[in-house]
Scaffold this active site. Structure first.
Site, PDB file in Angstrom:
ATOM      1  N   ARG A  46      -9.024  -2.052   3.863  1.00 37.18           N
ATOM      2  CA  ARG A  46      -7.883  -1.935   4.789  1.00 37.18           C
ATOM      3  C   ARG A  46      -8.265  -1.110   6.005  1.00 37.18           C
ATOM      4  O   ARG A  46      -7.857  -1.414   7.134  1.00 37.18           O
ATOM      5  CB  ARG A  46      -6.673  -1.319   4.065  1.00 37.18           C
ATOM      6  N   ARG A  96      -0.344  -6.338  14.281  1.00 33.47           N
ATOM      7  CA  ARG A  96      -1.539  -5.805  13.648  1.00 33.47           C
ATOM      8  C   ARG A  96      -2.812  -6.395  14.218  1.00 33.47           C
ATOM      9  O   ARG A  96      -3.897  -6.067  13.763  1.00 33.47           O
ATOM     10  CB  ARG A  96      -1.477  -6.163  12.182  1.00 33.47           C
ATOM     11  N   ARG A 145      -0.555   8.224  -3.224  1.00 38.40           N
ATOM     12  CA  ARG A 145       0.818   7.819  -2.876  1.00 38.40           C
ATOM     13  C   ARG A 145       1.558   7.255  -4.087  1.00 38.40           C
ATOM     14  O   ARG A 145       0.987   6.535  -4.893  1.00 38.40           O
ATOM     15  CB  ARG A 145       0.796   6.749  -1.780  1.00 38.40           C
TER      16      ARG A 145
HETATM   17  P1  AP5 Z   1       1.549  -2.063   4.954  1.00 36.19           P
HETATM   18  O1  AP5 Z   1       2.537  -1.948   3.886  1.00 36.19           O
HETATM   19  O2  AP5 Z   1       1.987  -2.091   6.362  1.00 36.19           O
HETATM   20  O3  AP5 Z   1       0.455  -0.932   4.742  1.00 36.19           O
HETATM   21  P2  AP5 Z   1      -0.467  -0.119   5.792  1.00 36.19           P
HETATM   22  O4  AP5 Z   1      -0.418  -0.461   7.194  1.00 36.19           O
HETATM   23  O5  AP5 Z   1      -1.790  -0.216   5.154  1.00 36.19           O
HETATM   24  O6  AP5 Z   1       0.175   1.233   5.835  1.00 36.19           O
HETATM   25  P3  AP5 Z   1       0.662   2.096   4.662  1.00 36.19           P
HETATM   26  O7  AP5 Z   1       2.035   1.669   4.242  1.00 36.19           O
HETATM   27  O8  AP5 Z   1      -0.386   2.118   3.591  1.00 36.19           O
HETATM   28  O9  AP5 Z   1       0.659   3.538   5.331  1.00 36.19           O
HETATM   29  P4  AP5 Z   1       1.786   4.346   6.084  1.00 36.19           P
HETATM   30  O10 AP5 Z   1       1.265   4.651   7.439  1.00 36.19           O
HETATM   31  O11 AP5 Z   1       3.111   3.699   5.988  1.00 36.19           O
HETATM   32  O12 AP5 Z   1       1.736   5.687   5.231  1.00 36.19           O
HETATM   33  P5  AP5 Z   1       2.871   6.434   4.382  1.00 36.19           P
HETATM   34  O13 AP5 Z   1       3.922   6.956   5.270  1.00 36.19           O
HETATM   35  O14 AP5 Z   1       3.291   5.629   3.201  1.00 36.19           O
HETATM   36  O15 AP5 Z   1       0.675  -3.387   4.744  1.00 36.19           O
HETATM   37  C1  AP5 Z   1       0.160  -3.733   3.483  1.00 36.19           C
HETATM   38  C2  AP5 Z   1      -0.511  -5.101   3.549  1.00 36.19           C
HETATM   39  O16 AP5 Z   1       0.450  -6.100   3.911  1.00 36.19           O
HETATM   40  C3  AP5 Z   1      -1.628  -5.264   4.587  1.00 36.19           C
HETATM   41  O17 AP5 Z   1      -2.873  -4.807   4.091  1.00 36.19           O
HETATM   42  C4  AP5 Z   1      -1.594  -6.766   4.833  1.00 36.19           C
HETATM   43  O18 AP5 Z   1      -2.237  -7.465   3.795  1.00 36.19           O
HETATM   44  C5  AP5 Z   1      -0.115  -7.078   4.770  1.00 36.19           C
HETATM   45  N1  AP5 Z   1       0.539  -6.986   6.103  1.00 36.19           N
HETATM   46  C6  AP5 Z   1       1.518  -6.117   6.471  1.00 36.19           C
HETATM   47  N2  AP5 Z   1       1.866  -6.311   7.753  1.00 36.19           N
HETATM   48  C7  AP5 Z   1       1.101  -7.314   8.213  1.00 36.19           C
HETATM   49  C8  AP5 Z   1       0.968  -7.950   9.466  1.00 36.19           C
HETATM   50  N3  AP5 Z   1       1.710  -7.583  10.523  1.00 36.19           N
HETATM   51  N4  AP5 Z   1       0.053  -8.956   9.587  1.00 36.19           N
HETATM   52  C9  AP5 Z   1      -0.694  -9.334   8.547  1.00 36.19           C
HETATM   53  N5  AP5 Z   1      -0.651  -8.770   7.334  1.00 36.19           N
HETATM   54  C10 AP5 Z   1       0.252  -7.761   7.158  1.00 36.19           C
HETATM   55  O19 AP5 Z   1       2.011   7.703   3.855  1.00 36.19           O
HETATM   56  C11 AP5 Z   1       0.942   7.518   2.943  1.00 36.19           C
HETATM   57  C12 AP5 Z   1       0.904   8.687   1.946  1.00 36.19           C
HETATM   58  O20 AP5 Z   1       0.597   9.889   2.649  1.00 36.19           O
HETATM   59  C13 AP5 Z   1       2.239   8.959   1.216  1.00 36.19           C
HETATM   60  O21 AP5 Z   1       1.974   9.313  -0.093  1.00 36.19           O
HETATM   61  C14 AP5 Z   1       2.854  10.132   2.007  1.00 36.19           C
HETATM   62  O22 AP5 Z   1       3.647  10.937   1.159  1.00 36.19           O
HETATM   63  C15 AP5 Z   1       1.608  10.871   2.485  1.00 36.19           C
HETATM   64  N6  AP5 Z   1       1.793  11.529   3.782  1.00 36.19           N
HETATM   65  C16 AP5 Z   1       2.467  11.072   4.870  1.00 36.19           C
HETATM   66  N7  AP5 Z   1       2.414  11.943   5.880  1.00 36.19           N
HETATM   67  C17 AP5 Z   1       1.650  12.993   5.438  1.00 36.19           C
HETATM   68  C18 AP5 Z   1       1.240  14.218   6.017  1.00 36.19           C
HETATM   69  N8  AP5 Z   1       1.590  14.549   7.266  1.00 36.19           N
HETATM   70  N9  AP5 Z   1       0.478  15.047   5.271  1.00 36.19           N
HETATM   71  C19 AP5 Z   1       0.114  14.714   3.973  1.00 36.19           C
HETATM   72  N10 AP5 Z   1       0.496  13.571   3.391  1.00 36.19           N
HETATM   73  C20 AP5 Z   1       1.259  12.712   4.096  1.00 36.19           C
HETATM   74 MG    MG Z   2       3.875   1.940   5.087  1.00 37.16          MG
END
Ligand code: AP5
Ligand code: MG
Length: 213
Positions: free
Chosen positions: A171, A88, A127
């Site tokens: 974020r 990240r 979500r």
């Molecule tokens: P993390 O859990 O990794 O969250 P993120 O990167 O913010 O990503 P998300 O999980 O929110 O999004 P996603 O891309 O997975 O989307 P999703 O598929 O769920 O990290 C959380 C926290 O942990 C960080 O802020 C940090 O504090 C810490 N952390 C984690 N890793 C770290 C690291 N390496 N270093 C340091 N800190 C770290 O989809 C989202 C929504 O959209 C869902 O509801 C889904 O149904 C919908 N959706 C998906 N695709 C579509 C589409 N095509 N059209 C419409 N809706 C859609």
């Molecule tokens: Mg995720």
């Protein structure tokens, strides 16, 4: 095959990873999921990580690097894995490269899912996630058959603590300041594949598998 799924919060990394597991038979390694699991168990690491996650900030590098190093050496990773949410920042990417060289491994593909910010906010605030199996839903774009209940396992759906509008904004800023430089980092290594992340989930899956083969 070792893959990195890159992309902003809400881009669909988790959604696509779940589908890719079935096609390629390799596990998803989500550092966010691992940190949330540690918090649920109430471990010191989980409680420490929560302070950062609630603000939308990154958890210290040493914590996540340690988690990933241990995880990728487990048996189910022998044929490969998908890193979701790691690395990240550039320092994590450099540590990963070093770690993989030591293990005689490498990253084959970096798939960057691109979605504009105005769409991301709606995706994240709507979500819902299953407490039991981790299945993902969206109140409008992918609703469960029965509100609040997982279609697959009947578990309870919940909203992540960091999916409120204020934390989502932080974020997105953290992504643009700290994670986006990785696009350049992996482009220079010739591993980056940009995927248009707007459209229905099946179409995006097809775009990704067209790259991975
Ligand atoms: P993390 O859990 O990794 O969250 P993120 O990167 O913010 O990503 P998300 O999980 O929110 O999004 P996603 O891309 O997975 O989307 P999703 O598929 O769920 O990290 C959380 C926290 O942990 C960080 O802020 C940090 O504090 C810490 N952390 C984690 N890793 C770290 C690291 N390496 N270093 C340091 N800190 C770290 O989809 C989202 C929504 O959209 C869902 O509801 C889904 O149904 C919908 N959706 C998906 N695709 C579509 C589409 N095509 N059209 C419409 N809706 C859609
Ligand atoms: Mg995720």
């Amino acid at each position: 095959m070792n893959i990195i799924l890159l992309g902003p919060p809400g881009a669909g990394k988790g959604t696509q990873a779940k589908r890719l597991i079935d096609k390629y038979g390799i596990p998803q390694i989500s550092t966010g999921d691992m940190l949330r699991a540690a918090l649920k168990e109430g471990t010191p690491l989980g409680l420490e990580a929560k302070k950062y996650m609630d603000k939308g900030a990154l958890v210290p590098d040493t914590v996540v690097i340690g988690l990933v190093k241990e995880r990728i050496q487990q048996k189910d990773c022998a044929k490969g894995y998908m890193l979701d949410g790691f690395p990240r920042n550039v320092s994590q990417a450099e540590s990963l490269d070093k770690m993989l060289t030591e293990l005689g491994q490498k990253i084959d593909y970096v798939v960057c899912i691109e979605v504009p910010n105005d769409e991301l906010v709606g995706r994240l605030t709507g979500r819902r996630t299953c407490r039991s199996c981790g299945g993902g839903y969206h109140v409008m774009f992918d609703p469960p058959k029965k509100e609040g209940v997982c279609d697959k396992c009947g578990g309870e759906l919940y909203q992540r603590d960091d999916d409120n509008e204020t934390t989502v904004k932080s974020r997105l800023e953290v992504y643009s300041n700290q994670t986006e430089p990785l696009i350049d980092y992996y482009e220079k290594q010739g591993k980056l594949h940009r995927i248009n992340g707007v459209g229905d989930m099946g179409t995006i899956f097809d775009r990704i598998t067209a790259v991975l083969g």
